[in-house]
Design an enzyme around this catalytic site. Structure first.
Site, short mmCIF file in Angstrom:
data_model
loop_
_atom_site.label_atom_id
_atom_site.label_comp_id
_atom_site.label_asym_id
_atom_site.label_seq_id
_atom_site.Cartn_x
_atom_site.Cartn_y
_atom_site.Cartn_z
CB THR A 24 -1.76 3.33 1.77
OG1 THR A 24 -2.27 2.89 0.51
CG2 THR A 24 -2.91 3.99 2.51
CD GLU B 113 -6.56 2.24 -2.44
OE1 GLU B 113 -7.70 2.66 -2.22
OE2 GLU B 113 -6.21 1.78 -3.54
CE1 TYR C 71 -5.92 0.22 4.48
CE2 TYR C 71 -5.64 1.29 2.35
CZ TYR C 71 -5.09 0.66 3.44
OH TYR C 71 -3.74 0.46 3.50
CE LYS D 256 -3.51 2.11 6.64
NZ LYS D 256 -2.30 1.68 7.31
P1 NAP Z 1 -1.76 -7.23 6.32
O1 NAP Z 1 -1.07 -8.41 5.75
O2 NAP Z 1 -3.23 -7.09 6.16
O3 NAP Z 1 -1.41 -7.21 7.88
C1 NAP Z 1 -2.08 -6.35 8.76
C2 NAP Z 1 -1.89 -6.85 10.18
O4 NAP Z 1 -2.63 -5.95 11.05
C3 NAP Z 1 -2.41 -8.25 10.46
O5 NAP Z 1 -1.37 -9.03 10.97
C4 NAP Z 1 -3.50 -8.05 11.50
O6 NAP Z 1 -3.47 -8.97 12.55
C5 NAP Z 1 -3.12 -6.71 12.13
N1 NAP Z 1 -4.29 -6.11 12.75
C6 NAP Z 1 -5.50 -5.85 12.19
N2 NAP Z 1 -6.33 -5.34 13.11
C7 NAP Z 1 -5.64 -5.28 14.28
C8 NAP Z 1 -5.97 -4.86 15.59
N3 NAP Z 1 -7.19 -4.39 15.89
N4 NAP Z 1 -5.02 -4.93 16.54
C9 NAP Z 1 -3.78 -5.42 16.26
N5 NAP Z 1 -3.42 -5.85 15.02
C10 NAP Z 1 -4.34 -5.77 14.06
O7 NAP Z 1 -1.12 -5.88 5.79
P2 NAP Z 1 0.31 -5.66 5.06
O8 NAP Z 1 0.13 -5.87 3.61
O9 NAP Z 1 1.35 -6.35 5.82
O10 NAP Z 1 0.46 -4.08 5.24
C11 NAP Z 1 1.06 -3.53 6.41
C12 NAP Z 1 0.59 -2.09 6.59
O11 NAP Z 1 0.95 -1.33 5.44
C13 NAP Z 1 -0.92 -1.93 6.72
O12 NAP Z 1 -1.12 -0.87 7.62
C14 NAP Z 1 -1.38 -1.52 5.34
O13 NAP Z 1 -2.56 -0.75 5.42
C15 NAP Z 1 -0.19 -0.70 4.87
N6 NAP Z 1 0.06 -0.68 3.44
C16 NAP Z 1 0.17 -1.86 2.75
C17 NAP Z 1 0.48 -1.83 1.39
C18 NAP Z 1 0.63 -3.10 0.63
O14 NAP Z 1 0.60 -3.03 -0.61
N7 NAP Z 1 0.83 -4.24 1.25
C19 NAP Z 1 0.66 -0.59 0.74
C20 NAP Z 1 0.57 0.57 1.50
C21 NAP Z 1 0.28 0.53 2.84
P3 NAP Z 1 -4.18 -10.39 12.49
O15 NAP Z 1 -3.18 -11.26 11.81
O16 NAP Z 1 -4.37 -10.64 13.93
O17 NAP Z 1 -5.45 -10.23 11.73
O1 G4F Z 2 -5.01 -6.15 -4.50
P1 G4F Z 2 -6.02 -5.15 -4.17
O2 G4F Z 2 -7.14 -5.58 -3.28
O3 G4F Z 2 -5.21 -3.93 -3.58
P2 G4F Z 2 -5.55 -2.37 -3.40
O4 G4F Z 2 -7.01 -2.13 -3.35
O5 G4F Z 2 -4.76 -1.63 -4.40
O6 G4F Z 2 -5.00 -2.12 -1.92
C1 G4F Z 2 -3.72 -2.61 -1.54
O7 G4F Z 2 -2.73 -1.66 -1.84
C2 G4F Z 2 -2.86 -0.42 -1.12
C3 G4F Z 2 -1.73 0.49 -1.60
O8 G4F Z 2 -2.12 1.14 -2.78
C4 G4F Z 2 -2.76 -0.71 0.36
F1 G4F Z 2 -2.82 0.45 1.06
C5 G4F Z 2 -3.89 -1.64 0.77
O9 G4F Z 2 -3.77 -1.95 2.15
C6 G4F Z 2 -3.77 -2.91 -0.03
O10 G4F Z 2 -2.60 -3.57 0.35
O11 G4F Z 2 -6.68 -4.57 -5.50
C7 G4F Z 2 -5.88 -4.05 -6.54
C8 G4F Z 2 -6.76 -3.73 -7.74
C9 G4F Z 2 -8.00 -2.90 -7.40
O12 G4F Z 2 -8.17 -1.92 -8.36
C10 G4F Z 2 -9.15 -3.89 -7.48
O13 G4F Z 2 -10.39 -3.32 -7.85
O14 G4F Z 2 -7.26 -4.96 -8.28
C11 G4F Z 2 -8.63 -4.81 -8.58
N1 G4F Z 2 -9.25 -6.14 -8.59
C12 G4F Z 2 -9.82 -6.73 -9.68
N2 G4F Z 2 -10.34 -7.91 -9.34
C13 G4F Z 2 -9.40 -6.96 -7.55
C14 G4F Z 2 -10.09 -8.09 -8.02
N3 G4F Z 2 -8.99 -6.86 -6.26
C15 G4F Z 2 -9.25 -7.89 -5.43
N4 G4F Z 2 -8.80 -7.82 -4.16
N5 G4F Z 2 -9.95 -9.00 -5.84
C16 G4F Z 2 -10.39 -9.15 -7.14
O15 G4F Z 2 -11.01 -10.14 -7.48
#
Ligand code: NAP
Ligand code: G4F
Length: 328
Positions: free
Chosen positions: A126, A128, A151, A155
């Protein structure tokens, strides 16, 4: 014979998009789920593929379940998408976040090394991890890491253990360093979905305000459906490597808010926003913007959905969903 893939995190956001992508390419897809009395298949239902995935039980914190699965399935590809992925919660649940996000990938890599060394491995790394660091305003594969949350720290371990198993044991293991990607099935805690869900509730009279934290943070937001293709492409290359995946453009949370209200046709967005300190983080990542040149050139990958199209897609999906609730 069909190619096989094991996807962890199948019930999350990316898991269903990736499963759909692979099923279209004639893969047999296994999805790892935890033991639940009532697993939630809503996201897979949304994409219409719930019955097309074969579910296997296990937990990222339980090494023996992962060892057994890899030994039995010996899949061609493993996509490790499971994580405690919410940055905000990682401050309160640092140990759990570390166990799932750091030790989980180690267990999988070890299982592959022992029982199925030809299995290709994708680690969901990520942006992050970069935290405060940048290279001339952008982050690329050479930008150093300076994570700003438990987090992010968890990672960074996963990133390096993936590199180490590649270098030490010759595994085909890749890190996709993905920037924020969103969709109509994004978790409701993440800011984009929180905004589009909140805007839709305001539109249909189910909410009067939207409480947010830091509106100045900037993110490089893309569409999850586009990003899963990059994951797949990484595992189809001749050699394993690590890639930054993003759009190269960023926008503030405030811009996202403004646009979401505009697409819902609600004027004067400011009167609905309440800044609530509980949504601010102890340490913030202020500015993420990808330099995805390597992914563009080596993978031939490109994002297809623009920022504006993404916001519109998410607002429209939530308006449709909330309208049904409001009418029922
Ligand atoms: P997400 O919607 O939060 O999905 C994460 C999944 O992980 C959930 O289905 C959850 O299962 C499962 N999980 C959590 N703890 C577990 C455990 N102990 N054993 C087995 N499964 C478990 O995340 P996403 O947005 O799809 O992201 C996918 C991956 O990409 C993550 O690793 C995230 O950190 C990474 N990532 C995401 C972004 C982004 O912007 N979306 C960016 C960079 C990297 P349950 O449904 O059972 O809770
Ligand atoms: O949507 P966020 O919670 O995503 P964040 O922290 O960027 O993390 C997501 O992206 C990462 C990749 O860069 C992934 F690795 C991670 O698993 C996840 O998918 O927050 C985005 C931004 C932050 O700066 C946060 O401080 O939005 C700001 N924010 C402002 N108000 C808020 C809020 N975030 C959340 N969740 N809720 C608020 O009310």
């Amino acid at each position: 014979m069909k190619k096989t893939a094991l996807i962890t995190g199948i019930l999350g956001q990316d898991g269903p998009y990736l499963a759909k992508f692979l099923i279209r390419r004639d893969y047999k897809v296994y999805g790892l789920i935890r033991r639940y009395s009532n697993p939630n298949f809503e996201n897979l239902d949304y994409l219409g593929i719930t019955s097309k995935v074969e579910y296997v039980e296990g937990d990222m914190t339980d090494e023996s379940s992962l060892l057994n699965l890899i030994r039995l399935l010996r899949p061609n590809e493993v996509y490790n998408l499971a994580a405690q992925s919410f940055v905000g919660s990682s401050f309160e649940q640092a140990k759990l976040t570390t166990e799932v996000n750091s030790l989980g990938p180690l267990y999988l890599l070890n299982a592959i090394k022992l029982f199925s060394p030809t299995t290709k491995f994708y680690q969901a790394s990520t942006s992050e991890m970069f935290g405060l660091q940048h290279t001339n305003g952008y982050q690329d594969e050479k930008t150093p890491f300076h994570p700003r949350s438990p987090y992010g720290v968890s990672k960074v371990y996963a990133y390096w253990i993936t590199v180490n198993f590649r270098e030490a044991y010759g595994l085909f293991a890749c890190n996709g360093i993905l920037f924020n990607h969103e969709s109509p099935i994004r978790g409701l805690q993440f800011v984009t979905r929180k905004i589009t869900d909140g805007v839709a509730k305001i539109k249909y009279g189910l909410a009067k305000e939207l409480r947010l934290g830091n509106l100045d943070a900037k993110r490089d937001w893309g569409f999850a459906g586009d990003y899963v293709e990059a994951m797949y492409l990484m595992l189809q290359q001749e050699n394993p490597d690590d890639y930054v995946v993003g759009t190269g453009e960023n926008h503030s949370v405030e811009e996202f808010v403004q646009l979401a209200f505009k697409y819902a046709d609600i004027k004067d967005w400011k009167k609905y926003i309440v800044i609530d300190p509980q949504f601010k983080r102890p340490s913030e990542v202020p500015n993420l913007k990808a330099n995805p040149k390597k992914a563009f050139e080596k993978l031939g990958w490109r994002p297809k959905i623009s920022f504006q199209e993404l916001v519109k897609m998410m607002v429209e999906a939530d308006l449709k969903r909330i309208k049904k609730t409001a009418e029922s």
